[in-house]
Design an enzyme around this catalytic site. Structure first.
Site, mmCIF file in Angstrom:
data_model
loop_
_atom_site.group_PDB
_atom_site.id
_atom_site.type_symbol
_atom_site.label_atom_id
_atom_site.label_comp_id
_atom_site.label_asym_id
_atom_site.label_seq_id
_atom_site.Cartn_x
_atom_site.Cartn_y
_atom_site.Cartn_z
ATOM 1 C CE1 TYR A 129 -3.651 -1.411 5.649
ATOM 2 C CE2 TYR A 129 -3.536 0.820 4.774
ATOM 3 C CZ TYR A 129 -3.654 -0.544 4.569
ATOM 4 O OH TYR A 129 -3.782 -1.041 3.294
ATOM 5 C CB SER A 189 -0.863 0.028 1.265
ATOM 6 O OG SER A 189 -1.571 1.252 1.377
HETATM 7 C C1 8X3 Z 1 -5.046 1.737 1.250
HETATM 8 C C2 8X3 Z 1 -4.491 2.933 0.589
HETATM 9 O O1 8X3 Z 1 -4.861 5.393 0.078
HETATM 10 O O2 8X3 Z 1 -6.836 4.063 0.572
HETATM 11 O O3 8X3 Z 1 -4.119 0.685 1.234
HETATM 12 O O4 8X3 Z 1 -5.290 4.639 2.362
HETATM 13 S S1 8X3 Z 1 -5.413 4.334 0.910
#
Ligand code: 8X3
Length: 258
Positions: A164, A151
């Site tokens: 996260y 991510s």
């Molecule tokens: C999720 C990315 O930009 O939606 O992994 O937080 S974001």
């Protein structure tokens, strides 16, 4: 090539394992690979959803063989069962570590330690356990690859994202070291870092609160799961001498409003 040639071909049919294949990026990736000629092991916690993905693949890629395997990537025994199944299939050419996700959008001060623990387990330990269990199965095949769906949250922090972010930074570190250590065994490692993709991601983050989840994707332009799947498909199809290290993909709109 004629249909007869195709049927009698003894060419190696490539097999991919996709975790988190029951929805979103995992589902789209499994479909995209199958359309591109791969057989696919669909792995996730929800077998009924996996069966629906298998039916979709049967419609969109009738030549592909799919295998549905219920797995919880945080559970070592469950992961061992996945590895046993893959072993029966003769090994795996591509592992897509896609399972994971976010829980909560709380500040550091208010963060729920159990949410943090779940995120570390699902994103870091899950990727670790599946990769460990399948490593020997990968090295049975001619040009093995691991693709970790991480991510942009594994590259920089954002308000409310700390738990996260910490997990995804951890997964980034894991991917970096995998790439170094696996090279001598001929296993390539790619990290794909999606930004905002319209999936169940936010519904899971907000623990089923659809209003909060929908608000994330309203009045902005988002990526769709198929955009990421197309990138996985492209990386998976590179020749064996070529290592695609990292791909970061965001909707332009996310850059404009960052
Ligand atoms: C999720 C990315 O930009 O939606 O992994 O937080 S974001």
């Amino acid at each position: 090539m004629t249909a007869a040639d195709n049927n009698t071909s003894s060419a190696h049919r490539r097999l991919a394992v996709v975790t988190g294949a029951s929805a979103g990026i995992g589902e789209a990736t499994a479909v995209s690979l199958a359309v591109d000629g791969w057989d696919v092991v669909l792995a996730a916690r929800r077998p009924e959803k996996l069966e629906a993905v298998a039916s979709r693949i049967n419609e969109e890629a009738p030549d592909a063989t799919t295998h549905v395997v219920k797995v919880d990537v945080t559970d070592k025994e469950s992961v061992a069962e996945l590895a046993a199944r893959v072993s029966e299939l003769g090994g795996v050419d591509l592992l897509v570590n896609n399972a994971g996700g976010a829980r909560g959008l709380d500040s550091v001060v208010d963060g729920d330690v159990e949410d943090w623990r779940w995120m570390y387990e699902a994103n870091v330990i899950g990727t670790l356990q599946v990769t460990q269990a399948l490593f020997g199965e990968l090295t049975r095949t001619p040009a093995p690859q691991v693709i970790n769906i991480v991510s942009i949250a594994g590259r920089w922090g954002y308000r409310g994202g700390a738990g996260y972010n910490a997990a995804k930074f951890g997964e980034t570190a894991l991917s970096d070291v995998m790439r170094i250590e696996f090279a001598e065994k001929g296993v390539r490692v790619c990290q794909i870092d999606p930004g905002r993709v319209e999936t169940e991601f936010s519904l899971n983050r907000f623990k089923g609160d659809a209003a909060k989840a929908d608000a994330v994707y309203e009045d902005v332009i988002n990526l769709q799961a198929a955009d990421i799947a197309e990138t996985v498909r492209w990386v998976a199809d590179r020749p064996a001498h070529m290592d695609v290290d990292t791909v970061m993909i965001r909707p332009v709109d996310q850059n404009l409003k960052a």
